[in-house]
Design a protein around this motif. Structure first.
Motif, PDB file in Angstrom:
ATOM      1  N   GLY A 102       0.779  -1.141   0.133  1.00  0.00           N
ATOM      2  CA  GLY A 102       0.132  -0.002   0.008  1.00  0.00           C
ATOM      3  C   GLY A 102       0.838   1.467  -0.063  1.00  0.00           C
ATOM      4  O   GLY A 102       1.958   1.369   0.755  1.00  0.00           O
ATOM      5  N   ALA A 103       0.711   2.206  -0.753  1.00  0.00           N
ATOM      6  CA  ALA A 103       1.221   3.654  -1.108  1.00  0.00           C
ATOM      7  C   ALA A 103       1.681   4.146   0.367  1.00  0.00           C
ATOM      8  O   ALA A 103       2.400   4.529   0.874  1.00  0.00           O
ATOM      9  N   ALA A 104       0.588   4.031   1.259  1.00  0.00           N
ATOM     10  CA  ALA A 104       0.424   4.631   2.527  1.00  0.00           C
ATOM     11  C   ALA A 104       1.885   4.059   3.377  1.00  0.00           C
ATOM     12  O   ALA A 104       2.253   4.779   4.256  1.00  0.00           O
ATOM     13  N   SER A 105       1.919   2.707   3.146  1.00  0.00           N
ATOM     14  CA  SER A 105       3.033   2.211   4.183  1.00  0.00           C
ATOM     15  C   SER A 105       4.443   2.591   3.799  1.00  0.00           C
ATOM     16  O   SER A 105       5.302   2.849   4.638  1.00  0.00           O
ATOM     17  N   PHE A 106       4.789   2.740   2.263  1.00  0.00           N
ATOM     18  CA  PHE A 106       5.884   3.347   1.939  1.00  0.00           C
ATOM     19  C   PHE A 106       6.087   4.856   2.202  1.00  0.00           C
ATOM     20  O   PHE A 106       7.094   5.152   2.505  1.00  0.00           O
ATOM     21  N   ILE A 107       4.980   5.497   1.847  1.00  0.00           N
ATOM     22  CA  ILE A 107       4.938   7.264   2.143  1.00  0.00           C
ATOM     23  C   ILE A 107       5.132   7.551   3.633  1.00  0.00           C
ATOM     24  O   ILE A 107       6.136   8.116   3.917  1.00  0.00           O
ATOM     25  N   SER A 108       4.709   6.538   4.633  1.00  0.00           N
ATOM     26  CA  SER A 108       4.603   6.796   6.111  1.00  0.00           C
ATOM     27  C   SER A 108       6.379   6.686   6.378  1.00  0.00           C
ATOM     28  O   SER A 108       6.900   7.187   7.404  1.00  0.00           O
ATOM     29  N   THR A 109       6.729   5.674   5.976  1.00  0.00           N
ATOM     30  CA  THR A 109       8.191   5.449   6.140  1.00  0.00           C
ATOM     31  C   THR A 109       9.142   6.498   6.001  1.00  0.00           C
ATOM     32  O   THR A 109      10.005   6.750   6.762  1.00  0.00           O
ATOM     33  N   VAL A 110       8.926   7.208   4.881  1.00  0.00           N
ATOM     34  CA  VAL A 110       9.838   8.415   4.480  1.00  0.00           C
ATOM     35  C   VAL A 110       9.549   9.696   5.193  1.00  0.00           C
ATOM     36  O   VAL A 110      10.169  10.189   5.838  1.00  0.00           O
ATOM     37  N   LEU A 111       8.037   9.703   5.400  1.00  0.00           N
ATOM     38  CA  LEU A 111       7.813  10.916   6.401  1.00  0.00           C
ATOM     39  C   LEU A 111       8.115  10.986   7.857  1.00  0.00           C
ATOM     40  O   LEU A 111       8.617  11.693   8.410  1.00  0.00           O
ATOM     41  N   SER A 126      10.883  13.176  10.139  1.00  0.00           N
ATOM     42  CA  SER A 126      10.448  13.618  11.182  1.00  0.00           C
ATOM     43  C   SER A 126       9.164  14.738  11.038  1.00  0.00           C
ATOM     44  O   SER A 126       8.936  15.708  11.420  1.00  0.00           O
ATOM     45  N   LEU A 127       8.461  14.230  10.063  1.00  0.00           N
ATOM     46  CA  LEU A 127       7.260  15.188   9.340  1.00  0.00           C
ATOM     47  C   LEU A 127       6.044  14.509  10.000  1.00  0.00           C
ATOM     48  O   LEU A 127       5.388  13.616   9.546  1.00  0.00           O
ATOM     49  N   PRO A 128       5.288  15.004  10.915  1.00  0.00           N
ATOM     50  CA  PRO A 128       4.187  14.316  11.588  1.00  0.00           C
ATOM     51  C   PRO A 128       3.014  14.281  11.044  1.00  0.00           C
ATOM     52  O   PRO A 128       2.632  15.459  10.218  1.00  0.00           O
ATOM     53  N   PHE A 129       2.307  13.552  10.881  1.00  0.00           N
ATOM     54  CA  PHE A 129       1.131  13.113  10.290  1.00  0.00           C
ATOM     55  C   PHE A 129       0.056  12.627  10.811  1.00  0.00           C
ATOM     56  O   PHE A 129       0.337  11.384  11.665  1.00  0.00           O
ATOM     57  N   HIS A 130      -1.197  12.348  10.284  1.00  0.00           N
ATOM     58  CA  HIS A 130      -2.301  11.340  10.841  1.00  0.00           C
ATOM     59  C   HIS A 130      -2.587  10.649   9.532  1.00  0.00           C
ATOM     60  O   HIS A 130      -2.929  11.157   8.365  1.00  0.00           O
ATOM     61  N   LEU A 131      -2.567   9.446   9.782  1.00  0.00           N
ATOM     62  CA  LEU A 131      -3.074   8.381   8.505  1.00  0.00           C
ATOM     63  C   LEU A 131      -4.395   7.451   8.673  1.00  0.00           C
ATOM     64  O   LEU A 131      -4.650   7.116  10.096  1.00  0.00           O
ATOM     65  N   VAL A 132      -5.230   7.616   7.766  1.00  0.00           N
ATOM     66  CA  VAL A 132      -6.411   6.917   7.736  1.00  0.00           C
ATOM     67  C   VAL A 132      -6.165   5.794   6.731  1.00  0.00           C
ATOM     68  O   VAL A 132      -6.065   6.052   5.686  1.00  0.00           O
ATOM     69  N   SER A 133      -6.404   4.563   7.201  1.00  0.00           N
ATOM     70  CA  SER A 133      -6.321   3.281   6.640  1.00  0.00           C
ATOM     71  C   SER A 133      -7.101   2.371   6.840  1.00  0.00           C
ATOM     72  O   SER A 133      -7.469   2.331   8.187  1.00  0.00           O
ATOM     73  N   LYS A 134      -7.542   1.518   5.971  1.00  0.00           N
ATOM     74  CA  LYS A 134      -8.374   0.376   6.435  1.00  0.00           C
ATOM     75  C   LYS A 134      -7.860  -0.847   6.139  1.00  0.00           C
ATOM     76  O   LYS A 134      -7.244  -1.173   5.120  1.00  0.00           O
ATOM     77  N   VAL A 135      -8.156  -1.956   7.090  1.00  0.00           N
ATOM     78  CA  VAL A 135      -7.617  -3.290   6.927  1.00  0.00           C
ATOM     79  C   VAL A 135      -9.020  -4.231   7.384  1.00  0.00           C
ATOM     80  O   VAL A 135      -9.538  -3.677   8.125  1.00  0.00           O
ATOM     81  N   GLY A 136      -8.697  -5.568   7.059  1.00  0.00           N
ATOM     82  CA  GLY A 136      -9.609  -6.610   7.585  1.00  0.00           C
ATOM     83  C   GLY A 136      -8.915  -7.175   8.858  1.00  0.00           C
ATOM     84  O   GLY A 136      -7.875  -6.847   9.187  1.00  0.00           O
ATOM     85  N   PHE A 158       8.993  13.761  -2.146  1.00  0.00           N
ATOM     86  CA  PHE A 158       8.552  15.128  -2.897  1.00  0.00           C
ATOM     87  C   PHE A 158       7.747  15.873  -2.241  1.00  0.00           C
ATOM     88  O   PHE A 158       7.877  17.129  -2.001  1.00  0.00           O
ATOM     89  N   ALA A 159       6.559  15.322  -1.541  1.00  0.00           N
ATOM     90  CA  ALA A 159       5.876  16.089  -0.552  1.00  0.00           C
ATOM     91  C   ALA A 159       6.461  16.629   0.697  1.00  0.00           C
ATOM     92  O   ALA A 159       6.530  17.858   0.890  1.00  0.00           O
ATOM     93  N   ALA A 160       7.552  15.883   1.014  1.00  0.00           N
ATOM     94  CA  ALA A 160       8.118  16.333   2.293  1.00  0.00           C
ATOM     95  C   ALA A 160       9.085  17.686   1.863  1.00  0.00           C
ATOM     96  O   ALA A 160       9.097  18.386   2.838  1.00  0.00           O
ATOM     97  N   GLY A 161       9.787  17.504   0.832  1.00  0.00           N
ATOM     98  CA  GLY A 161      10.417  18.805   0.359  1.00  0.00           C
ATOM     99  C   GLY A 161       9.421  20.009   0.251  1.00  0.00           C
ATOM    100  O   GLY A 161       9.913  21.174   0.548  1.00  0.00           O
ATOM    101  N   ILE A 162       8.226  19.572  -0.406  1.00  0.00           N
ATOM    102  CA  ILE A 162       7.451  20.898  -0.493  1.00  0.00           C
ATOM    103  C   ILE A 162       7.007  21.506   0.682  1.00  0.00           C
ATOM    104  O   ILE A 162       7.120  22.644   0.890  1.00  0.00           O
ATOM    105  N   VAL A 163       6.439  20.590   1.535  1.00  0.00           N
ATOM    106  CA  VAL A 163       6.161  21.291   2.870  1.00  0.00           C
ATOM    107  C   VAL A 163       7.025  21.762   3.825  1.00  0.00           C
ATOM    108  O   VAL A 163       6.770  22.761   4.474  1.00  0.00           O
ATOM    109  N   GLN A 164       8.367  21.353   3.610  1.00  0.00           N
ATOM    110  CA  GLN A 164       9.205  22.015   4.486  1.00  0.00           C
ATOM    111  C   GLN A 164      10.062  23.191   3.668  1.00  0.00           C
ATOM    112  O   GLN A 164      11.115  23.344   4.009  1.00  0.00           O
ATOM    113  N   GLY A 165       9.329  23.607   2.642  1.00  0.00           N
ATOM    114  CA  GLY A 165       9.904  24.792   2.152  1.00  0.00           C
ATOM    115  C   GLY A 165      10.833  24.866   1.028  1.00  0.00           C
ATOM    116  O   GLY A 165      11.274  25.832   0.723  1.00  0.00           O
TER     117      GLY A 165
END
Length: 374
Positions: free
Chosen positions: A36-45, A49-59, A244-251
Motif C-alpha cells: 500500500g502506498a501509505a506504508s511506503f510514504i509513512s516510512t519516508v515521512l 520527522s514530518l508528523p501526520f495522521h494516517l487513515v487506512s482500513k484493513v480487515g 517530494f511532498a516532504a520537500g515541498i512542505v518543508q519549504g
C-alpha cells in the motif's frame, strides 16, 4: 470510523489503505510483505520527522499489526485486507498486477473532524478513495498531493487485473483545480491529457531509472535520477511521492523537492517492501534539506508564485550533496559489514517486515517496470 472531534496535532493527513503484497516470479511466490502506498510514504515521512495522521482500513486478517503501531489502521470486522499479487517473469518484462481481495473504501466519516492540516496526501491503491473523500480532503488540507493511481485504477471482475480509465471518466476530474500536485507514472500519464491537466494543477511524471518531469501551466523541466541497486520496483513511486511532498512542505522549491523524491525512490527499490532507512543517512539528508529551504510555508492559493520552472543556479550542489551523503554512509556500512536498507537474511530471520520465500531475491532482482506501485 473516526468520531473524536479534538484537534489532531499533525501537519499532514495521509489517506490510503494498507494492503498485503505477494510477489511472484514465474508463478512462484518469492516474497510476502506489507504494501500500500501509505506504508511506503509513512516510512519516508517518519524518517524525515514530518508528523501526520494516517487513515487506512484493513480487515481482521491483517498480518502486519506489529509494523503499524505508530500509524494503526481502522480494522473493518466484515472485510478482508486488500491483497495484491504482483507477477514478474521471464516471458513478460512488465509487472502484471492483480487485486485479489479489497477492503472497504475510505469514506468522509472516516476522516478526522475538527482539524485542519497543512497538507494532505490521497494515495489509494485498490479503489478505496472516493470522489467525495478527496473533496473532503481538499476542504480540510491547505495543500493536497494526489497519486493518480488511486483515481484511474479499475479492476477486472474475473481476475482483478488492474487496468486504467481516462481521468475524465474517473469521476475525479472536476476536482483538479483544487489539487496542488498530481503524481503519475509514465504509463499512467498516458491516461490524461497532460496539456489540459497541467493548466489546472502541477503534474509530476515519474520515469523510473530516468528520473521525473514536472509540468505546470507555464513551463516544465526534467529532474535527474540517482543510481540505484534495484531489488524490487514496487513502491518506488510511493517513496518518490513521500520525498517530494516532504520537500515541498518543508519549504524547498519544486525542482529540489523532485530531486529529493528521486533520491528516496532510488532507496525504495533497494529492498523488498517498505525500506528501512539508515538513520545517519537520513540525518545528512535533513541537514541538506534545511540548507535548501527557500519558503516558510507553501500556500495553495499562491502556488504559481513559488513554483520555479528553471533549475536553480546551484542545482548540481544539492544533487552532489545527496550522492556524497549516500557514498559516505555506504563506505561505513561496508566497513561494518551491514546493509544500508537492512538485509535479506535479517528479514528471513525476523519474519516480521517481509517474508522472503526464495533466498535468491537479492541475487536475481525483479525486472524493472515503469508502473512501480502498489
Amino acid at each position: 470510523m473516526v468520531t473524536d472531534s479534538k484537534p489532531i496535532p499533525h501537519r499532514g493527513l495521509i489517506v490510503g489503505n494498507y494492503c498485503h503484497d505477494i510477489l511472484l516470479h514465474n508463478n512462484l511466490v518469492i516474497a510476502e510483505t506489507l504494501g500500500g502506498a501509505a506504508s511506503f510514504i509513512s516510512t519516508v515521512l517518519d524518517a524525515l520527522s514530518l508528523p501526520f495522521h494516517l487513515v487506512s482500513k484493513v480487515g481482521t486478517d491483517f498480518s502486519h499489526t506489529a509494523l503499524t503501531t505508530t500509524h494503526p489502521p481502522l480494522v473493518v470486522p466484515t472485510s478482508q485486507t486488500t491483497l495484491f499479487h504482483a507477477h514478474f517473469g521471464s516471458n513478460h518484462p512488465d509487472r502484471i498486477l492483480n487485486r485479489v481481495t479489497s477492503c472497504d473504501p475510505i469514506v468522509t466519516s472516516d476522516l478526522p473532524t475538527g482539524s485542519r492540516f497543512q497538507f494532505g496526501m490521497a494515495v489509494g491503491v485498490g479503489g478505496e478513495i472516493l470522489p467525495e473523500t478527496l473533496e473532503r480532503m481538499l476542504d480540510i488540507c491547505d495543500l493536497v498531493f494526489v497519486d493518480i493511481q488511486g483515481l484511474i485504477r479499475r479492476f477486472e471482475e474475473q481476475d482483478g487485473r488492474v487496468r486504467h480509465v481516462g481521468l475524465k471518466e474517473s469521476g475525479f476530474f472536476h476536482l483538479l483545480p483544487r489539487v496542488s500536485f498530481l503524481k503519475a507514472s509514465e504509463d499512467e500519464a498516458s491516461c490524461i491529457d497532460l496539456e489540459e491537466v497541467r493548466k489546472w494543477c502541477c503534474v509530476v511524471v515519474t520515469h523510473g531509472k530516468d528520473g521525473c518531469e514536472v509540468f505546470c501551466k507555464d513551463g516544465c523541466f526534467k529532474v535527474d535520477p540517482f543510481e540505484a541497486c534495484q531489488v524490487d520496483p514496487t513502491g518506488a513511486g510511493d517513496c518518490f511521492l513521500g520525498g517530494f511532498a516532504a520537500g515541498i512542505v518543508q519549504g524547498m522549491d519544486v525542482y529540489d523537492a523532485a530531486l529529493l523524491g528521486n533520491f528516496f525512490g532510488s532507496l525504495g527499490v533497494a529492498q523488498v517492501g517498505p525500506p528501512e532507512l539508515d538513520f545517519a543517512l537520513v540525518q545528512m539528508v535533513k541537514e541538506e534539506m534545511h540548507k535548501r529551504k527557500v519558503h516558510d510555508s507553501p500556500d495553495s492559493e499562491k502556488t504559481d508564485e513559488w513554483i520555479v520552472f528553471q533549475k536553480p543556479r546551484d542545482q548540481n550542489q544539492f544533487y552532489t550533496s545527496l550522492v556524497t551523503a549516500k557514498s559516505i554512509i555506504m563506505c561505513g556500512i561496508q566497513e561494518n559489514g551491514r546493509n544500508l536498507l537492512g538485509s535479506t537474511k535479517g528479514m528471513e530471520q525476523s519474519n516480521v517486515k517481509t517474508r522472503v520465500v526464495v533466498n535468491s531475491v537479492k541475487q536475481e532482482p525483479i525486472s524493472s517496470v515503469v508502473d512501480s506501485e502498489p
